[in-house]
Design a protein around this motif. Structure first.
Motif, PDB file in Angstrom:
ATOM      1  N   VAL A  50      41.366 -83.232  43.448  1.00  0.00           N
ATOM      2  CA  VAL A  50      40.766 -83.991  42.343  1.00  0.00           C
ATOM      3  C   VAL A  50      39.415 -84.497  42.812  1.00  0.00           C
ATOM      4  CG1 VAL A  50      41.045 -85.926  40.738  1.00  0.00           C
ATOM      5  CG2 VAL A  50      43.064 -84.714  41.585  1.00  0.00           C
ATOM      6  N   VAL A  51      38.442 -84.542  41.889  1.00  0.00           N
ATOM      7  CA  VAL A  51      37.103 -85.047  42.199  1.00  0.00           C
ATOM      8  C   VAL A  51      36.805 -86.244  41.301  1.00  0.00           C
ATOM      9  CG1 VAL A  51      34.636 -84.493  42.253  1.00  0.00           C
ATOM     10  CG2 VAL A  51      36.324 -82.743  42.869  1.00  0.00           C
ATOM     11  N   VAL A  52      36.269 -87.303  41.904  1.00  0.00           N
ATOM     12  CA  VAL A  52      35.893 -88.505  41.158  1.00  0.00           C
ATOM     13  C   VAL A  52      34.387 -88.722  41.287  1.00  0.00           C
ATOM     14  CG1 VAL A  52      36.132 -91.014  40.979  1.00  0.00           C
ATOM     15  CG2 VAL A  52      38.142 -89.597  41.464  1.00  0.00           C
ATOM     16  N   LEU A  53      33.709 -88.871  40.152  1.00  0.00           N
ATOM     17  CA  LEU A  53      32.276 -89.173  40.112  1.00  0.00           C
ATOM     18  C   LEU A  53      32.085 -90.634  39.773  1.00  0.00           C
ATOM     19  CD1 LEU A  53      31.109 -86.197  37.845  1.00  0.00           C
ATOM     20  CD2 LEU A  53      30.837 -86.321  40.324  1.00  0.00           C
ATOM     21  N   ALA A 100      35.115 -88.750  35.652  1.00  0.00           N
ATOM     22  CA  ALA A 100      33.955 -89.633  35.719  1.00  0.00           C
ATOM     23  C   ALA A 100      34.442 -91.069  35.590  1.00  0.00           C
ATOM     24  CB  ALA A 100      32.958 -89.312  34.611  1.00  0.00           C
ATOM     25  N   SER A 101      34.033 -91.911  36.528  1.00  0.00           N
ATOM     26  CA  SER A 101      34.380 -93.332  36.525  1.00  0.00           C
ATOM     27  C   SER A 101      33.088 -94.083  36.240  1.00  0.00           C
ATOM     28  CB  SER A 101      34.969 -93.725  37.881  1.00  0.00           C
ATOM     29  OG  SER A 101      35.377 -95.074  37.895  1.00  0.00           O
ATOM     30  N   MET A 119      37.596 -85.642  32.430  1.00  0.00           N
ATOM     31  CA  MET A 119      38.063 -86.906  31.880  1.00  0.00           C
ATOM     32  C   MET A 119      37.092 -88.006  32.275  1.00  0.00           C
ATOM     33  SD  MET A 119      42.202 -86.822  32.462  1.00  0.00           S
ATOM     34  CE  MET A 119      42.262 -85.579  33.738  1.00  0.00           C
ATOM     35  N   ALA A 120      37.102 -89.095  31.514  1.00  0.00           N
ATOM     36  CA  ALA A 120      36.229 -90.212  31.843  1.00  0.00           C
ATOM     37  C   ALA A 120      36.951 -91.526  31.612  1.00  0.00           C
ATOM     38  CB  ALA A 120      34.947 -90.167  31.012  1.00  0.00           C
TER      39      ALA A 120
END
Length: 251
Positions: A50-53, A100-101, A119-120
């Motif tokens: 999983v990748v979180v921006l 996206a956070s 997703m955001a």
């Protein structure tokens, strides 16, 4: 000197953080190049599920570096956009969920990058601002692709051409974000979502991401064929049987 992009792997989650907080993470050429490099790295790493921006400081990203573009308009744009577009393609196409956070300002390129994520999650203080038309230009970062797919063509035209700022409630209503939380809960809620996704079978999530992203470009017949092939590909894997056994055990 601090990198313009901060990248960390914690367990099976890759965290990409915009790291120019003194200028609200305004996107310059250095940051764009580092973002493309990190996206290449994370896309090729099977250990990252999983990748979180996110953005450090008070904003997700307050658009592009207008000072640089004002000084050398054509040169700056020609240097800035290609690595941004490489990063956007990788984020959209890599076979793993991208979250996206988003907090504070997400303007121009910041809004584009937030919308291309799968997703955001947003803090209640989020402000989405198309911003491009306000400085006399069209858009980049896939905004013209993502925005109408999320909100429909007519609303996309209004957001792009009129340029009203969208608060958290409106962003949630339009489907620009999945959830809105209090600012002090954003990091924890994002981590919880990322951890839930990391526990899912990655091969299945890769198929789901691809199927959903190509669905608007295909006929129903082609989509049904793709779904069939993807389901069979998942079913032939031992993880499929294990997941069914786990489902029955939970019941």
């Amino acid at each position: 000197m601090n990198p313009a992009i901060q990248f960390d792997i914690e367990g099976s989650i890759g965290f990409i953080r915009f790291n120019r907080p003194d200028v609200l993470n305004a996107l310059n050429v250095e940051m764009a190049q580092q973002l493309a490099e990190v996206c290449r790295k994370v896309a090729a790493d099977p250990a990252v599920r999983v990748v979180v921006l996110s953005g450090n400081g008070r904003a997700f990203m307050a658009g592009g570096d207008l000072q640089a573009m004002r000084a050398q308009p054509t040169e700056a744009v020609n240097s800035l956009i290609p690595p941004v577009h490489e990063a956007v393609r990788l984020l959209a196409e890599m076979p793993k969920p991208v979250i996206a956070s988003v907090h504070g300002a997400a303007a121009g390129a910041g809004m584009s990058i937030a919308l291309v994520a799968d997703m955001a999650l947003a803090a209640a203080n989020i402000r989405f601002n198309f911003a491009y038309s306000a400085i006399g230009t069209s858009c980049d970062g896939g905004m013209s692709w993502s925005l109408p797919r999320l909100v429909g063509m007519r609303k996309a035209m209004e957001i792009a051409m009129v340029g009203d700022v969208l608060d958290a409630a409106e962003a949630l209503r339009l489907g620009l974000v999945n959830r809105v939380v209090e600012p002090d809960r954003l990091e924890a809620e994002t981590l919880a979502m990322a951890q839930r996704l990391a526990q899912r079978e990655p091969h299945a999530l890769a198929h789901l991401k691809r199927l959903i992203r190509v669905s608007s470009l295909q006929t129903l017949s082609a989509q049904l064929n793709d779904e069939f092939a993807a389901f069979v590909d998942c079913a032939r894997r031992p993880e499929f049987v294990a997941a069914i056994d786990s489902f029955f055990a939970r019941r």
